[in-house]
Design an enzyme around this catalytic site. Sequence first.
Site, PDB file in Angstrom:
ATOM      1  N   ARG A  15       1.058  -1.103   0.062  1.00  0.00           N
ATOM      2  CA  ARG A  15       0.061   0.153  -0.116  1.00  0.00           C
ATOM      3  C   ARG A  15       0.763   1.329   0.012  1.00  0.00           C
ATOM      4  O   ARG A  15       1.909   1.059   0.323  1.00  0.00           O
ATOM      5  CB  ARG A  15      -0.880  -0.150   1.438  1.00  0.00           C
ATOM      6  N   LYS A  75       2.351   1.585   7.232  1.00  0.00           N
ATOM      7  CA  LYS A  75       2.556   0.889   8.386  1.00  0.00           C
ATOM      8  C   LYS A  75       3.431   1.367   9.439  1.00  0.00           C
ATOM      9  O   LYS A  75       4.004   2.652   9.067  1.00  0.00           O
ATOM     10  CB  LYS A  75       3.177  -0.446   7.989  1.00  0.00           C
ATOM     11  N   TYR A  94      -0.325   3.984  10.703  1.00  0.00           N
ATOM     12  CA  TYR A  94      -0.840   3.064  11.661  1.00  0.00           C
ATOM     13  C   TYR A  94       0.497   2.825  12.819  1.00  0.00           C
ATOM     14  O   TYR A  94       1.550   2.751  12.204  1.00  0.00           O
ATOM     15  CB  TYR A  94      -1.317   1.675  11.033  1.00  0.00           C
ATOM     16  N   HIS A  96      -0.080   0.922  16.083  1.00  0.00           N
ATOM     17  CA  HIS A  96      -0.269  -0.327  16.868  1.00  0.00           C
ATOM     18  C   HIS A  96       0.705  -0.462  18.090  1.00  0.00           C
ATOM     19  O   HIS A  96       1.524  -1.454  18.211  1.00  0.00           O
ATOM     20  CB  HIS A  96      -0.503  -1.366  16.133  1.00  0.00           C
ATOM     21  N   GLU A 118      -5.129   4.070  14.110  1.00  0.00           N
ATOM     22  CA  GLU A 118      -5.917   3.047  14.794  1.00  0.00           C
ATOM     23  C   GLU A 118      -6.712   3.735  15.944  1.00  0.00           C
ATOM     24  O   GLU A 118      -7.482   3.144  16.659  1.00  0.00           O
ATOM     25  CB  GLU A 118      -5.299   1.969  14.827  1.00  0.00           C
ATOM     26  N   ASP A 198     -19.725 -11.749  20.684  1.00  0.00           N
ATOM     27  CA  ASP A 198     -19.323 -10.205  21.035  1.00  0.00           C
ATOM     28  C   ASP A 198     -20.011 -10.005  22.483  1.00  0.00           C
ATOM     29  O   ASP A 198     -20.743 -10.770  22.965  1.00  0.00           O
ATOM     30  CB  ASP A 198     -19.876  -9.262  20.270  1.00  0.00           C
ATOM     31  N   ARG A 203     -24.042  -5.063  19.268  1.00  0.00           N
ATOM     32  CA  ARG A 203     -23.644  -5.362  18.245  1.00  0.00           C
ATOM     33  C   ARG A 203     -24.228  -6.628  17.706  1.00  0.00           C
ATOM     34  O   ARG A 203     -24.170  -6.902  16.207  1.00  0.00           O
ATOM     35  CB  ARG A 203     -21.888  -5.667  18.497  1.00  0.00           C
ATOM     36  N   SER A 220     -19.943 -13.329  24.627  1.00  0.00           N
ATOM     37  CA  SER A 220     -18.636 -13.334  24.889  1.00  0.00           C
ATOM     38  C   SER A 220     -18.311 -14.115  26.421  1.00  0.00           C
ATOM     39  O   SER A 220     -17.649 -13.713  27.052  1.00  0.00           O
ATOM     40  CB  SER A 220     -17.916 -12.181  24.736  1.00  0.00           C
ATOM     41  N   VAL A 239     -11.471  -9.353  17.532  1.00  0.00           N
ATOM     42  CA  VAL A 239     -11.784  -8.484  18.783  1.00  0.00           C
ATOM     43  C   VAL A 239     -10.817  -7.284  18.893  1.00  0.00           C
ATOM     44  O   VAL A 239      -9.808  -7.373  18.573  1.00  0.00           O
ATOM     45  CB  VAL A 239     -11.978  -9.220  20.153  1.00  0.00           C
ATOM     46  N   ASP A 270      -2.667  -7.608  14.995  1.00  0.00           N
ATOM     47  CA  ASP A 270      -1.813  -6.259  15.102  1.00  0.00           C
ATOM     48  C   ASP A 270      -1.762  -5.757  16.572  1.00  0.00           C
ATOM     49  O   ASP A 270      -1.033  -4.609  17.075  1.00  0.00           O
ATOM     50  CB  ASP A 270      -2.109  -5.238  13.964  1.00  0.00           C
ATOM     51  N   ALA A 299      -0.230  -9.745  10.049  1.00  0.00           N
ATOM     52  CA  ALA A 299      -0.675  -8.365  10.746  1.00  0.00           C
ATOM     53  C   ALA A 299      -1.018  -7.065   9.831  1.00  0.00           C
ATOM     54  O   ALA A 299      -1.366  -6.132  10.140  1.00  0.00           O
ATOM     55  CB  ALA A 299       0.736  -7.725  11.702  1.00  0.00           C
ATOM     56  N   ASN A 300      -0.590  -7.435   8.408  1.00  0.00           N
ATOM     57  CA  ASN A 300      -0.947  -6.312   7.476  1.00  0.00           C
ATOM     58  C   ASN A 300      -1.825  -7.133   6.314  1.00  0.00           C
ATOM     59  O   ASN A 300      -1.244  -7.179   5.041  1.00  0.00           O
ATOM     60  CB  ASN A 300       0.268  -5.572   6.916  1.00  0.00           C
TER      61      ASN A 300
END
Length: 371
Positions: A15, A75, A94, A96, A118, A198, A203, A220, A239, A270, A299-300
């Site tokens: 990306r 990233k 991003y 994380h 994020e 969830d 939701r 959950s 989640v 991530d 992770a991506n």
Amino acid sequence: MKLGVPKEIKTHEYRVGLTPESVREFVARGHEVAVESSAGAAIGADDDAYRQAGATVLPDAAAVFDAADLIVKVKEPQASELAMLRPRHVLFTYLHLAPDPEQAAGLIAAGCAAIAYETVVASDGSLPLLAPMSEVAGRLSITVAGNLMMRNAGGRGMLLGGVAGVPPARVLVLGAGVAGVQAVRMAAGAGAEVTVVDRMLPRLRAIEAQLPGRVRTRPSTHAAIDEELAQADVVIGAVLVTGAATPRLVTREMLATMKQRSVLIDISIDQGGCFETSRPTTHAEPTFEVDDVIHYCVANMPGAVPRTSSHALNLATLPFALALADRGLDALRDDAALRAGLNVLAGQITHPMVASALGREYVEPLRALGA
Ligand SMILES: NC(=O)c1ccc[n+]([C@@H]2O[C@H](COP(=O)([O-])OP(=O)(O)OC[C@H]3O[C@@H](n4cnc5c(N)ncnc54)[C@H](O)[C@@H]3O)[C@@H](O)[C@H]2O)c1
């Protein structure tokens, strides 16, 4: 403002932070944009497309970091990029950070401002800059699961939807947020038998209303997860607790209760992952096995479909990036959504969840900005 767009260097990340269309918007407002040569190659945007949009194309990342004050990426910065960050830089990407103390130490040492896509939070609590990539990852997770279930890929040798007279696969989706809902829709569309879990009842109600009769919804709880896990052929982990490390919903012990050669896709990797046995993987080597259960923890994930992802990401980031370009960090003072994205400023951690996950002191963003 001088903007810089380096080429992404994380493994199999294709990306790009700004598309030529976005570059044009900045140039039209009088900003300067420097783009690293071939940064957009994988989305079909060559250097000429960027030049035509008004950008300057520079030969390497060092030249881009040198020329720019606002760095727009996709990233989190890799080690070589962390080394190029200076206190004057505003990094918009991003991050994380919660499960990544090494990167946090690098950003603190750099002294720059780091705004994480994020953790930008809209007034209704939604995450506008995570949502488009979560949509992509959620949809992609079912394509990936379908492939991994094939025998030649090591899977159980099943079709998601079965065929007439042969039952479909059972797909368990943990988390009915943006990624989870897209996974549920794709899995249901492929004919699988889908359950979604969830912790928030609204939701579950929303997804039930979208796909009446096509999806089982469960809370959950330990009991529900234990029961569903034992029957699943595919489990999608989606989640999120904003800014915090992902809650571990499936322990290693629980793997023993699962079907042999079932598939776990941990989209949440991530943020640390929701399976105890998860560890981040790359598109080059996306899977590993633990106790005869296939794990996919890339992770991506959206990096595999860079054309869709770069355009979707730019649609969401553009208004915020324009505000940063127009006003610098002042844009954060009266925009609570963007301010929530500030994770690091001048060596201080300015996001409460990130600070707590990393065991570091939290400094309120407005205080850090000197308001
Ligand atoms: N791997 C990738 O390439 C990739 C791409 C995009 C997003 N992601 C990640 O996917 C994850 C999900 O993102 P999202 O946008 O769907 O988030 P979201 O906030 O829209 O949804 C998360 C859901 O998890 C639920 N949840 C929280 N704790 C729970 C618990 N203990 N049990 C059950 N449900 C729980 C929340 O109620 C919410 O509905 C994030 O970690 C995000 O960073 C990964």
